[in-house]
Design an enzyme around this catalytic site. Structure first.
Site, PDB file in Angstrom:
ATOM      1  N   ASN A 276       0.858  -1.188   0.000  1.00  0.00           N
ATOM      2  CA  ASN A 276       0.000   0.000   0.000  1.00  0.00           C
ATOM      3  C   ASN A 276       0.893   1.238   0.000  1.00  0.00           C
ATOM      4  OD1 ASN A 276      -1.840   2.038   0.537  1.00  0.00           O
ATOM      5  ND2 ASN A 276      -2.228   1.407   2.654  1.00  0.00           N
TER       6      ASN A 276
ATOM      7  N   LYS B  59       0.035   4.270  -0.294  1.00  0.00           N
ATOM      8  CA  LYS B  59      -0.643   5.453   0.272  1.00  0.00           C
ATOM      9  C   LYS B  59      -0.466   6.648  -0.675  1.00  0.00           C
ATOM     10  CE  LYS B  59      -0.007   3.409   4.742  1.00  0.00           C
ATOM     11  NZ  LYS B  59      -0.040   3.541   6.181  1.00  0.00           N
TER      12      LYS B  59
ATOM     13  N   HIS C 202      -9.561   1.190   5.149  1.00  0.00           N
ATOM     14  CA  HIS C 202      -8.249   1.374   5.777  1.00  0.00           C
ATOM     15  C   HIS C 202      -8.403   2.368   6.923  1.00  0.00           C
ATOM     16  CE1 HIS C 202      -4.144   2.638   6.458  1.00  0.00           C
ATOM     17  NE2 HIS C 202      -3.770   1.511   5.874  1.00  0.00           N
TER      18      HIS C 202
ATOM     19  N   GLU D 168      -6.817   4.800   7.867  1.00  0.00           N
ATOM     20  CA  GLU D 168      -6.627   6.227   7.525  1.00  0.00           C
ATOM     21  C   GLU D 168      -7.881   6.808   6.875  1.00  0.00           C
ATOM     22  OE1 GLU D 168      -2.931   5.647   5.446  1.00  0.00           O
ATOM     23  OE2 GLU D 168      -2.004   5.112   7.361  1.00  0.00           O
TER      24      GLU D 168
ATOM     25  N   GLU E 261      -5.369  -4.914  10.867  1.00  0.00           N
ATOM     26  CA  GLU E 261      -4.354  -3.881  11.031  1.00  0.00           C
ATOM     27  C   GLU E 261      -4.642  -3.093  12.308  1.00  0.00           C
ATOM     28  OE1 GLU E 261      -2.284  -2.602   7.178  1.00  0.00           O
ATOM     29  OE2 GLU E 261      -4.136  -1.476   7.305  1.00  0.00           O
TER      30      GLU E 261
ATOM     31  N   GLY F 177       2.421   2.384  10.723  1.00  0.00           N
ATOM     32  CA  GLY F 177       3.365   3.485  10.545  1.00  0.00           C
ATOM     33  C   GLY F 177       4.108   3.882  11.807  1.00  0.00           C
TER      34      GLY F 177
ATOM     35  N   SER G  76       3.389  -1.977  10.300  1.00  0.00           N
ATOM     36  CA  SER G  76       4.850  -1.962  10.474  1.00  0.00           C
ATOM     37  C   SER G  76       5.518  -3.290  10.118  1.00  0.00           C
ATOM     38  CB  SER G  76       5.216  -1.530  11.908  1.00  0.00           C
ATOM     39  OG  SER G  76       4.785  -0.205  12.134  1.00  0.00           O
TER      40      SER G  76
HETATM   41  P1  PGA Z   1       2.831   0.415   7.574  1.00  0.00           P
HETATM   42  O1  PGA Z   1       1.378   0.603   6.931  1.00  0.00           O
HETATM   43  O2  PGA Z   1       3.385  -0.887   7.030  1.00  0.00           O
HETATM   44  O3  PGA Z   1       3.619   1.601   7.110  1.00  0.00           O
HETATM   45  O4  PGA Z   1       2.658   0.355   9.048  1.00  0.00           O
HETATM   46  C1  PGA Z   1       0.469  -0.470   6.790  1.00  0.00           C
HETATM   47  C2  PGA Z   1      -0.820   0.015   6.196  1.00  0.00           C
HETATM   48  O5  PGA Z   1      -1.226   1.141   6.495  1.00  0.00           O
HETATM   49  O6  PGA Z   1      -1.473  -0.681   5.408  1.00  0.00           O
END
Ligand code: PGA
Length: 263
Positions: free
Chosen positions: A9, A11, A95, A97, A167, A173, A213
């Site tokens: 992803n 983003k 997601h 976010e 997640e 992140g 992460s």
């Molecule tokens: P990250 O993001 O691996 O940077 O923690 C995962 C995601 O948001 O799908």
């Protein structure tokens, strides 16, 4: 069982030239097609170009989000039909976010899941608790609600076209990944809920990915867990070498699965 699935992803990172550079890097790193499914979710502006450039490769295309209507007066939104049109096989739905910053509700995720299926996209429904919810013992309640509402109205047969990504919001992140034990506990809970809501054989065939992460140096512990059927990778998917390393580690655990195939 279906093959493990690893989705990168990206983003809101990467112009079209940046995206093509990552693709070239990935194709260079992964010279032979892996025995796992690998999908990338670039920004919407790069989907078409990336889709054309990976047409002959094993890489699959995913959208990061879409609207629940196929077309209409929804300025700035992305139609699920348009994602299918540019060659997406998967789309991330809900997601954290999108939930956190854009007010996407569980009811909204349900409409997007339905719209994705209608357009022959495989929705990857993202669920996960926040740090406060975990601290307050609300993890199972939150996951239960996100699944129940997110998948409302679906028929058991449709479950075969669904992927779930667990997640935990506190792991995204932050570098603060869940322990494999925490991930497994959540994955078992999710599969159990799916079994109750639909039926056990259909629930057992659903791939449940871990995200938050995931890096080359921690993915092996997840790869060892039978409950983890792949991963959703954010930051580490922007570096071709890191993402390729994750794919190869996830591949090491043999799978006798059939593939969803390329569209
Ligand atoms: P990250 O993001 O691996 O940077 O923690 C995962 C995601 O948001 O799908």
């Amino acid at each position: 069982m279906k093959p493990r699935l690893i989705i990168g992803n990206w983003k809101m990172h990467g112009t079209v030239p940046d995206a093509l550079k990552i693709i070239t890097g990935l194709e260079h790193q992964l010279k032979t097609a892996p025995e796992v499914e690998v999908a990338i979710a670039p920004p919407a502006t790069a989907l078409y170009t990336v889709g054309v450039s990976i047409q002959e490769s094993f890489l699959l295309l995913a959208g990061q989000h879409c609207h629940w209507e196929d077309k209409g007066a929804f300025t700035g939104e992305i139609s699920p039909a348009f994602l299918a049109d540019v060659g997406c096989l998967y789309v991330l739905v809900g997601h954290s976010e999108r939930r956190q910053h854009f007010g996407l509700t569980d009811e909204g995720t349900n409409k997007i899941v339905q719209a994705s299926l209608r357009n022959e996209l495989i929705p990857v429904l993202c669920v996960g608790e926040s740090e406060a919810e975990r601290k307050n013992g609300k993890t199972w309640e939150v996951l239960d609600r996100q699944l129940k509402v997110g998948l409302a109205g679906l028929h058991t047969k449709e479950l075969e076209h669904i992927v779930i990504a667990y997640e935990p919001v506190w792991a995204i992140g932050t570098g603060n990944t869940a322990t494999p034990g925490q991930a497994c506990e959540a994955h078992h809970f999710i599969r159990n809920q799916l079994g109750k809501r639909f039926d056990a054989p259909s629930a057992n065939a659903v791939r449940i990915l871990y995200g938050g992460s995931v890096k080359p140096d921690n993915v092996e512990a997840f790869a060892r867990e039978p409950a983890v059927n792949g991963c959703l990778v954010g930051g580490a998917s922007l570096e071709a070498a890191d993402f390729a390393a994750i794919v190869r580690i996830m591949e090491r655990v043999p799978s006798s699965a059939t593939t969803e195939g390329k569209k």
